[in-house]
Design a protein around this motif. Structure first.
Motif, PDB file in Angstrom:
ATOM      1  N   UNK A  26       0.829  -1.201   0.000  1.00 36.84           N
ATOM      2  CA  UNK A  26       0.000   0.000   0.000  1.00 36.84           C
ATOM      3  C   UNK A  26       0.869   1.258   0.000  1.00 36.84           C
ATOM      4  N   UNK A  27       1.927   1.250   0.798  1.00 32.96           N
ATOM      5  CA  UNK A  27       2.845   2.390   0.881  1.00 32.96           C
ATOM      6  C   UNK A  27       3.510   2.654  -0.468  1.00 32.96           C
ATOM      7  N   UNK A  28       3.913   1.575  -1.144  1.00 33.35           N
ATOM      8  CA  UNK A  28       4.587   1.717  -2.442  1.00 33.35           C
ATOM      9  C   UNK A  28       3.600   1.896  -3.594  1.00 33.35           C
ATOM     10  N   UNK A  29       2.317   1.694  -3.283  1.00 32.21           N
ATOM     11  CA  UNK A  29       1.250   1.779  -4.294  1.00 32.21           C
ATOM     12  C   UNK A  29       1.501   0.784  -5.427  1.00 32.21           C
ATOM     13  N   UNK A  30       1.748  -0.463  -5.020  1.00 31.86           N
ATOM     14  CA  UNK A  30       1.969  -1.511  -6.008  1.00 31.86           C
ATOM     15  C   UNK A  30       1.055  -2.689  -5.716  1.00 31.86           C
ATOM     16  N   UNK A  31       0.843  -3.509  -6.728  1.00 31.49           N
ATOM     17  CA  UNK A  31       0.134  -4.772  -6.598  1.00 31.49           C
ATOM     18  C   UNK A  31       0.980  -5.815  -7.313  1.00 31.49           C
ATOM     19  N   UNK A  32       1.788  -6.585  -6.581  1.00 26.59           N
ATOM     20  CA  UNK A  32       2.717  -7.517  -7.219  1.00 26.59           C
ATOM     21  C   UNK A  32       2.048  -8.411  -8.259  1.00 26.59           C
ATOM     22  N   UNK A  33       2.719  -8.571  -9.388  1.00 28.56           N
ATOM     23  CA  UNK A  33       2.165  -9.392 -10.461  1.00 28.56           C
ATOM     24  C   UNK A  33       2.140 -10.872 -10.077  1.00 28.56           C
ATOM     25  N   UNK A  34       3.043 -11.271  -9.176  1.00 27.85           N
ATOM     26  CA  UNK A  34       3.135 -12.684  -8.786  1.00 27.85           C
ATOM     27  C   UNK A  34       3.523 -12.762  -7.309  1.00 27.85           C
ATOM     28  N   UNK A  35       2.737 -13.503  -6.530  1.00 26.90           N
ATOM     29  CA  UNK A  35       3.009 -13.663  -5.096  1.00 26.90           C
ATOM     30  C   UNK A  35       2.804 -15.118  -4.716  1.00 26.90           C
ATOM     31  N   UNK A  36       3.773 -15.672  -3.990  1.00 23.66           N
ATOM     32  CA  UNK A  36       3.705 -17.055  -3.514  1.00 23.66           C
ATOM     33  C   UNK A  36       3.586 -17.043  -1.997  1.00 23.66           C
ATOM     34  N   UNK A  37       2.686 -17.854  -1.470  1.00 23.74           N
ATOM     35  CA  UNK A  37       2.407 -17.870  -0.035  1.00 23.74           C
ATOM     36  C   UNK A  37       3.097 -19.046   0.648  1.00 23.74           C
ATOM     37  N   UNK A  38       3.744 -18.765   1.791  1.00 21.61           N
ATOM     38  CA  UNK A  38       4.435 -19.791   2.570  1.00 21.61           C
ATOM     39  C   UNK A  38       3.928 -19.748   4.012  1.00 21.61           C
ATOM     40  N   UNK A  39       3.996 -20.903   4.676  1.00 20.22           N
ATOM     41  CA  UNK A  39       3.488 -21.005   6.037  1.00 20.22           C
ATOM     42  C   UNK A  39       4.502 -20.729   7.124  1.00 20.22           C
ATOM     43  N   UNK A  40       5.756 -20.422   6.758  1.00 16.00           N
ATOM     44  CA  UNK A  40       6.750 -20.125   7.783  1.00 16.00           C
ATOM     45  C   UNK A  40       7.805 -19.185   7.227  1.00 16.00           C
ATOM     46  N   UNK A  41       8.419 -18.422   8.120  1.00 13.70           N
ATOM     47  CA  UNK A  41       9.479 -17.495   7.742  1.00 13.70           C
ATOM     48  C   UNK A  41      10.718 -18.250   7.260  1.00 13.70           C
ATOM     49  N   UNK A  42      11.024 -19.371   7.894  1.00 14.88           N
ATOM     50  CA  UNK A  42      12.210 -20.140   7.511  1.00 14.88           C
ATOM     51  C   UNK A  42      12.114 -20.612   6.065  1.00 14.88           C
ATOM     52  N   UNK A  43      10.949 -21.097   5.661  1.00 12.25           N
ATOM     53  CA  UNK A  43      10.802 -21.561   4.278  1.00 12.25           C
ATOM     54  C   UNK A  43      10.910 -20.405   3.292  1.00 12.25           C
ATOM     55  N   UNK A  44      10.441 -19.221   3.680  1.00 17.07           N
ATOM     56  CA  UNK A  44      10.585 -18.048   2.814  1.00 17.07           C
ATOM     57  C   UNK A  44      12.054 -17.693   2.652  1.00 17.07           C
ATOM     58  N   UNK A  45      12.801 -17.682   3.748  1.00 19.88           N
ATOM     59  CA  UNK A  45      14.226 -17.343   3.663  1.00 19.88           C
ATOM     60  C   UNK A  45      14.965 -18.310   2.742  1.00 19.88           C
ATOM     61  N   UNK A  46      14.676 -19.594   2.870  1.00 19.92           N
ATOM     62  CA  UNK A  46      15.343 -20.584   2.030  1.00 19.92           C
ATOM     63  C   UNK A  46      14.982 -20.406   0.568  1.00 19.92           C
ATOM     64  N   UNK A  47      13.709 -20.087   0.304  1.00 18.04           N
ATOM     65  CA  UNK A  47      13.278 -19.874  -1.081  1.00 18.04           C
ATOM     66  C   UNK A  47      13.924 -18.629  -1.681  1.00 18.04           C
ATOM     67  N   UNK A  48      14.055 -17.563  -0.880  1.00 21.25           N
ATOM     68  CA  UNK A  48      14.721 -16.349  -1.364  1.00 21.25           C
ATOM     69  C   UNK A  48      16.198 -16.639  -1.653  1.00 21.25           C
ATOM     70  N   UNK A  49      16.828 -17.404  -0.791  1.00 18.97           N
ATOM     71  CA  UNK A  49      18.234 -17.781  -1.034  1.00 18.97           C
ATOM     72  C   UNK A  49      18.386 -18.544  -2.346  1.00 18.97           C
ATOM     73  N   UNK A  50      17.369 -19.337  -2.689  1.00 16.00           N
ATOM     74  CA  UNK A  50      17.417 -20.107  -3.930  1.00 16.00           C
ATOM     75  C   UNK A  50      17.060 -19.269  -5.153  1.00 16.00           C
TER      76      UNK A  50
END
Length: 292
Positions: free
Chosen positions: A207-231
């Motif tokens: 909302x602050x950036x006034x954007x709507x990401x074209x693609x968003x993937x949902x994860x159930x934990x912060x750890x899995x997000x960190x690993x996916x970003x690293x990949x």
């Protein structure tokens, strides 16, 4: 304590007379007698039985809800009376949202156990909404959560402030100082599930950036997000607490943008009540020390 309510609750929780008997160290006929006596007292069946399962009916659900509350209050009464003559001790049921539970609670519990070894912490971790609902049902004694909480009969006390950053992996094209909102909108965002405090912060960022990401993937934990970003799967928006080690090891990198970092409150929440056991009071003291 009404032993029939204890037996009834165990049968309902285990969905089995035999398993309840094992937990209670009783014979199965004795368990059946307690249930029969309770049903006779109220003049109605409380459990539906078959060869494969035991489950509550409507009357059973009513008795169960009150039994949980009665037994919990009895336990609290014993603890409070014991507190008058003993050091803090006994079971303390703690809830924590994921970021706090994974990165702050171990530190708090280490200090608590060093000072009060007779306290037995029982920790459940979930997203902010789940933890708050569990507290409202009085299944835990106290909770530490992210973001704002506005619920009737729940006391809220901020104890620390968190900083949130946009985070990328080791993709050379992403590791630079400045991004435009349009560029960020085209990236794949990795976000937490609905009900998460981190998810709400990501939505505030969009909302602050006034954007709507074209693609968003949902994860159930912060750890899995960190690993996916690293990949290299995408970018994300996480707490500084959650990425501290990865930043030091240069496995993740934060983006600097005008308006960042976002800040949010970590809060201690508990149900309104007149008496609090010593174990809960000293736990609160340890939490407050984080903000000093």
């Amino acid at each position: 304590m009404d032993q029939s309510l204890v037996v009834f609750k165990e049968v309902a929780d285990r969905k089995s007379f035999s398993r309840a008997a094992e937990v209670l160290h009783m014979s199965q006929p004795a368990v059946s007698q307690y249930i029969s006596a309770l049903e006779k007292e109220y003049g109605v069946r409380l459990l539906e039985r078959s060869n494969k399962f035991v489950q509550l009916n409507k009357a059973g659900e009513i008795i169960y809800q009150y039994a949980v509350d009665i037994l919990r209050k009895y336990e609290q009464m014993e603890i409070l009376v014991s507190d008058l003559k003993n050091q803090p001790g006994g079971e303390l049921k703690i809830g924590a949202s994921y970021t706090i539970g994974e990165y702050l609670v171990p530190l708090i519990l280490k200090r608590l156990q060093d000072k009060y070894p007779d306290i037995l912490p029982d920790v459940m971790i979930g997203n902010t909404d789940t933890v708050t609902r569990t507290l409202e049902k009085r299944e835990i004694d106290i909770a530490l959560v992210e973001g704002e909480i506005d619920r009737p009969k729940i006391e809220v006390e901020p104890f620390a402030q968190d900083r949130m950053f946009i985070v990328v992996g080791n993709r050379p094209e992403l590791i630079r100082k400045q991004y435009s909102p349009v560029e960020l909108e085209k990236e794949t965002w990795l976000i937490r599930e609905e009900g998460s405090g981190t998810r709400r912060m990501a939505e505030e960022l969009f909302s602050f950036l006034q954007i709507s990401p074209e693609r968003a993937l949902t994860f159930g934990s912060t750890q899995s997000i960190k690993e996916a970003v690293e990949e290299g799967m995408g970018i994300t928006f996480l707490s500084e607490l959650a990425i501290k080690k990865e930043l030091q090891q240069q496995r993740l990198h934060r983006l600097d943008m005008e308006g960042l970092p976002f800040r949010r409150q970590f809060s201690l929440i508990k149900n309104e009540q007149e008496f609090h056991p010593k174990a809960l009071q000293v736990f609160e003291d340890e939490v407050r020390m984080l903000g000093e």
